[in-house]
Design a protein around this motif. Sequence first.
Motif, short mmCIF file in Angstrom:
data_model
loop_
_atom_site.label_atom_id
_atom_site.label_comp_id
_atom_site.label_asym_id
_atom_site.label_seq_id
_atom_site.Cartn_x
_atom_site.Cartn_y
_atom_site.Cartn_z
N TYR A 134 10.21 64.48 -30.89
CA TYR A 134 10.55 64.20 -32.29
C TYR A 134 10.04 65.33 -33.19
O TYR A 134 10.77 65.85 -34.04
CB TYR A 134 9.95 62.86 -32.73
N LEU B 230 17.04 62.51 -34.51
CA LEU B 230 15.71 62.03 -34.85
C LEU B 230 15.63 60.52 -34.69
O LEU B 230 14.65 59.98 -34.18
CB LEU B 230 15.37 62.41 -36.29
N GLU B 231 16.67 59.86 -35.12
CA GLU B 231 16.70 58.39 -35.07
C GLU B 231 16.52 57.91 -33.63
O GLU B 231 15.75 57.00 -33.35
CB GLU B 231 18.05 57.91 -35.63
N ILE C 12 5.58 48.22 -39.04
CA ILE C 12 6.34 47.02 -39.40
C ILE C 12 6.22 46.72 -40.89
O ILE C 12 7.20 46.38 -41.54
CB ILE C 12 5.88 45.82 -38.54
N THR C 13 5.01 46.89 -41.45
CA THR C 13 4.84 46.50 -42.84
C THR C 13 5.33 47.57 -43.82
O THR C 13 6.19 47.30 -44.65
CB THR C 13 3.36 46.16 -43.16
N VAL C 14 4.80 48.80 -43.73
CA VAL C 14 5.22 49.79 -44.72
C VAL C 14 6.13 50.87 -44.15
O VAL C 14 6.54 51.78 -44.85
CB VAL C 14 4.02 50.48 -45.42
N GLY C 15 6.46 50.77 -42.85
CA GLY C 15 7.42 51.72 -42.29
C GLY C 15 6.82 53.07 -41.97
O GLY C 15 7.35 54.09 -42.35
N TRP C 16 5.71 53.08 -41.24
CA TRP C 16 5.20 54.35 -40.73
C TRP C 16 6.12 54.77 -39.61
O TRP C 16 6.04 54.26 -38.50
CB TRP C 16 3.80 54.17 -40.15
N ARG C 17 6.97 55.69 -39.88
CA ARG C 17 7.90 56.09 -38.85
C ARG C 17 8.03 57.60 -38.87
O ARG C 17 7.35 58.27 -39.62
CB ARG C 17 9.25 55.42 -39.06
N GLY C 18 8.88 58.09 -38.01
CA GLY C 18 9.13 59.52 -38.01
C GLY C 18 7.90 60.31 -37.63
O GLY C 18 7.20 60.00 -36.69
N LYS C 19 7.62 61.32 -38.45
CA LYS C 19 6.58 62.29 -38.13
C LYS C 19 5.21 61.62 -37.94
O LYS C 19 4.52 61.88 -36.96
CB LYS C 19 6.51 63.29 -39.27
N ARG C 20 4.84 60.77 -38.88
CA ARG C 20 3.52 60.17 -38.83
C ARG C 20 3.36 59.34 -37.56
O ARG C 20 2.36 59.41 -36.87
CB ARG C 20 3.31 59.30 -40.07
#
Lengths: 272, 424
Positions: free
Chosen positions: A149, A171-172, A232-240
């Motif tokens: 990623y 990326l998705e 799930i709560t705030v959407g930590w996705r992608g790079k982090r």
Amino acid sequence: MEIFFPLTILLYMMSTAGYAFYLFWQKEYLHKAGYFLLLTGFICHSVILVFSTTSTGLLPVQNLHEMLSMMAWALSGIFLIIQYKYQLKVLGIFAAPLASLVMVIAAFVPWVMLEDKSTLNNFWLIIHVIPVLLGDAAFALACGSGILYLMQERSIKSKSRGFVFKRLPSLEMLDATGYASLVIGFTLLTIGLISGLVYAKTAWGRFWTWDPKEVWSGITWLIYAVLLHERITVGWRGKRSAILAIIGFMVVLFTFFGVSLLFEGHHGAFLK
Amino acid sequence: MPKLDIVLVGLNHKTAPVSVRECLAFSKEETISTLKTLQDFDHIHETFLLSTCNRVEFLMASTDIEQTVKCLKDFIAQSKNISLNKFDTSLYVHEKDEAVRHLFRVAASLDSLVVGEPQILGQIKDAYLTATEKKTSGVILNRLLHRTFFVAKRVRTETGIGDHAVSISYAAIELARKIFGDLEDKKIMLVGAGEMAELAVEHLIRHHAGDIFVANRTFENGVAMAKRFKGTPIRMEEISEYLKVADIIISSTGAPGFVIERKDVKGVMRSRKNRPIFFIDIAVPRDIDPDINKANNAYVYDIDDLKGVIEENMEDRNKEALKGERIIDEAVIHFRQWYESLDVVPTIVALREKIDDLVKLEIDKTLKGLPHLKHSDTEALSRMSDALINKIMHHPTRFLKSDRCRGNKSIYLDMTRKLFKLDD
């Protein structure tokens, strides 16, 4: 029976070659070859483990050699499932060589028989070891997806669009596969840790003994728990999410090997 | 009658400037009348004419190439009312194998302005349809055109010649797919208007994109455009609010400053749950703050970035075109083999072999069931069959060799080959 071990290594290595060629030439049949070679290797590997279990009556995690072999088996198994489900083809370039490498190391580790087998043969132990190994294998794949990623995100952000851009999927897809691996890994790790606690109670009379391995396992579990919760709560996705999956797996590796080498504890035995 | 040769005369975007090309373009009606006129020349037996904005190509089967080329040039000058020296240097003449190769290359889009563009094959198919309707294409051109379609298709499927996007709007879609994977149900926001931006939206709709929001400085224009895309018109002030839901933003306004700034994006990422957001900035001066690209899960591509993408893709296509040339080399050889077989002697030889084989097969079968026959009996049988073959071959051989088959001999040769299935 001895022939199966080198055969497994050979199949894993051929699968690695298949995936490497796939990465360069992007031909569908190369990916298929990689997948089926790994599947054949996995079946071979399973034969070894079943044979070993039935002949000794013990789960083959009695020494480092067996432990490593079991890890490689878990990795191939989890990869085959995730690949089947998510079709992230390039992930094989991560899983197949890793499984090969672990198997080669296992081949060089001498086979030692431990004297005290009593504590290592228990129903709860099986329910502890297998899920933890499978869970860690899933974390390895989450780490692999995370690395891919970051590479793909870098090429899109920097607009360089070279080798990476063309060969890696979206990326998705990388993010979704990483997430799925994390969920699988976390579920299995949770099962493994709970059964580990129960096992500790039956073996030593206490659930928690502040053994270094226990502490680090707890830390690992917390890291992944935070990552999934935030996602799930705030959407930590992608790079982090990718970076944390990589860090998480570093901690897994440390818990697995580092702790046993640095500290004394009741998990140390199998690394001898 | 001498054998027909293939000759191709034409000009394209490389050999002729647009000022010449526009003078020599043939409309559909002109094409039809031209085909008829050319067909009336004694030495021209088959004709095909392709005219697009980038090229004009005359393909003919002729008994006298030199005469044909000369007459054609005169005809063009006369019918287009332009003196020969104005376009003579722009014309190229390809004969035989080279003509075949040229046609294959054109159809496979190796000779196009944008290598790999797919329209040309359709244009050739249309031109061929016209030629068949007017019955100006015969055995040779029919075969050649069918081979052409086959080769063009093969080049397209076996090489990556048409793979990567070479237009701004396609390049943007390609990028979006690298970010989102599937574009289904992705929400689009179109800011401003412009041909490229609208084209991109159309591509996105074809990829089953979701809701479309249209923001325009003049709300009325926005309403009209939203209607066209079955979208929702919004006001410019609402843009930052809609950043919370839109996944792909295509901007192409005439605004002097940034329309969307970094702080607008920073504010919405939390309510977006960090879902990726992709900005396509087609405007000059730019509409989207390039700093947004530095934010997590936000991606910005401006017009120059997209142009860079296209240049790279063009290079890829040119590399793939080399593979296409190889396929074409092969096809030219195949066609030549067929073409050479379309001569009197090879056809007669092939026909005799065919009948020989059939007779031998049947004689052998019959003899197997008659083991009591003496050697002299079987020899008599085989003499009889040889005589029969000679009798059967006698008239076709004389007919094909004579000049009695008036007009196009290749028709009879082709017919013979087809009747007896000589091309396996």
